[in-house]
Design a protein around this motif. Structure first.
Motif, short mmCIF file in Angstrom:
data_model
loop_
_atom_site.label_atom_id
_atom_site.label_comp_id
_atom_site.label_asym_id
_atom_site.label_seq_id
_atom_site.Cartn_x
_atom_site.Cartn_y
_atom_site.Cartn_z
N LYS A 35 -6.72 -3.45 2.52
CA LYS A 35 -5.87 -2.82 4.18
C LYS A 35 -6.33 -3.89 5.29
N ARG A 37 1.42 3.75 -3.04
CA ARG A 37 0.02 5.28 -2.93
C ARG A 37 -0.35 5.76 -3.58
N ASN A 97 0.85 -0.65 0.17
CA ASN A 97 0.34 0.07 0.08
C ASN A 97 1.17 1.50 0.07
N LYS A 98 2.22 0.95 0.90
CA LYS A 98 2.97 2.26 0.62
C LYS A 98 3.18 2.50 -1.11
#
Length: 407
Positions: free
Chosen positions: A160, A151, A147-148
């Motif tokens: 998530k 992003r 997710n990072k």
């Protein structure tokens, strides 16, 4: 294998693709016991399981609802590990290790050349990847990093973690990503060539970013783990228990070799493979033989791949050729390169299903160039820090304290 009907046939793939999300599920009693251990006897006040949506080799996934402290509800996915799966995988890995050792004991040197393919290293890397997905806490860490990394990419989504549900070795609670399975999407939109071509480009860019830029690769991206959001046609990538994150040294080998292939620099690719092999064989006193002969074969392969048989679109075929040449010339294959190439081969099947006319290299090349620039800059920065640290320049300019922090 289940994602490549072009290589193995529809009947074979139909059987093996069931292992992706249609294995026999475990009992509801086991699920309830695990949830009780993870979240207490009153877990039903916080979680409601609606239905089973899939069962794979490691665990099964339920669609459900999380009830928050303020009474609001959130759609979630609850992943529960199968019972006894750890022991079953340990037994399978021990059997594979035994088979490799037995091959080395067979007389008349039947499998003499096999050692240059580094089967022991391949099995241990495979074992490490499998063991990663047995502890769902590791998968939770992977989700946070993916997710990072993505992003800033609005076209690629990952689930998530859901707050309030600490990840347990046997349970993972994540957001429910509503989407359509890849093959269903492909069937429903088979006449929308422009859409499928754009989706293909997005997918290739995402994979190249993982492999070349981030050095953090989803290691299980078969079609069963790829969904498409119905509303805005975004990729949803699931089941991130297995990832490939290589050492800096191995990542350099992978990127250098694949980049040389893409640029049709066969001789350079051959030299990279020989240099890596000789470095790892140095302690044993062995080395490659007839190096120029090996380089000539890699060069000939790359020249052949310039036309319709473009190498990155037929990587599996050429990988077999590379392994054969490596065995003959005693070039120890780097298991990280082999595993990354096989991963690319699986993903190639997804790309070609979306757009059979795609020229993968045109999409991949800008990302590879970006990766090359970042890697070169990183190396130059490290060399500068090391140089300054060895001289009085650091003390004179007052940089010594800052360099200590960098280290």
């Amino acid at each position: 294998a289940g994602s490549r009907p072009d290589l193995f046939g529809n009947e074979f793939c139909s059987v093996f693709s069931r292992l992706q999300d249609h294995t026999t599920p475990h009992s509801m009693r086991h699920t309830e016991n695990v949830l009780r251990q993870a979240y207490g006897n009153d877990w039903t006040k916080r979680l409601q399981l609606e239905k089973l949506v899939g069962s794979g080799c490691i665990g099964q996934v339920y669609k459900g609802i999380a009830i928050k402290d303020d009474g609001t509800e959130q759609k979630i996915a609850v992943k529960v590990r199968h019972p006894n799966v750890t022991d079953a995988i340990d037994d399978d890995l021990d059997l594979l290790r035994l088979l490799v050792r037995l091959m080395g004991k067979i007389p008349y040197d039947v499998f003499k050349e096999m050692k240059w393919l580094n089967p022991e290293g391949a099995i241990e890397e495979f074992a490490e990847l499998l063991k990663l997905q047995l502890d769902f806490r590791t998968e939770a860490e992977h989700l946070e990093l993916f997710n990072k990394n993505f992003r800033n990419d609005p076209n690629v989504l990952f689930p998530k973690l859901v707050g309030g549900f600490e990840t347990h070795p046997e349970v993972l609670v994540e957001t429910f990503c509503d989407g359509q399975p890849f093959h269903e999407f492909l069937s429903d939109h088979k006449d929308k060539k422009e859409l499928l071509s754009e989706m293909c480009n997005i997918g290739i860019r995402a994979v190249c970013k993982m492999l070349f830029v981030d050095n953090f690769m989803h290691g299980d991206l078969h079609p069963g783990n790829v969904f498409i959001s119905a509303k805005d046609k975004k990729f949803i990538l699931l089941d991130v228990g297995i990832v490939a994150a290589y050492t800096d040294e191995d990542h350099d080998v992978i990127v250098n070799v694949l980049t040389s292939f893409i640029r049709s620099e066969g001789r350079k690719a051959g030299r990279y493979m020989i240099a890596d092999s000789d470095k790892r064989l140095k302690a044993s006193g062995e080395a490659s033989i007839d190096e120029e002969g090996f380089i000539d074969k890699i060069e000939a392969m790359v020249k052949k791949a310039k036309g319709e048989d473009y190498l990155m679109e037929h990587l599996g075929t050429y990988l077999s050729y590379i392994c054969e040449a490596a065995s003959k010339h005693h070039v120890m294959m780097n298991q990280s390169f082999v595993s990354s190439a096989l991963t690319v081969k699986v993903l190639e099947g997804i790309a070609l299903a979306l757009d059979p006319s795609i020229e993968i290299w045109r999409v991949a090349n800008p990302i590879i160039l970006e990766s090359e620039m970042k890697r070169n800059w990183s190396k130059a920065s490290k060399q500068f820090v090391e140089y300054v640290s060895r001289t009085d320049l650091a003390r004179i300019t007052g940089l010594d304290k800052h360099l200590e922090k960098i280290r």
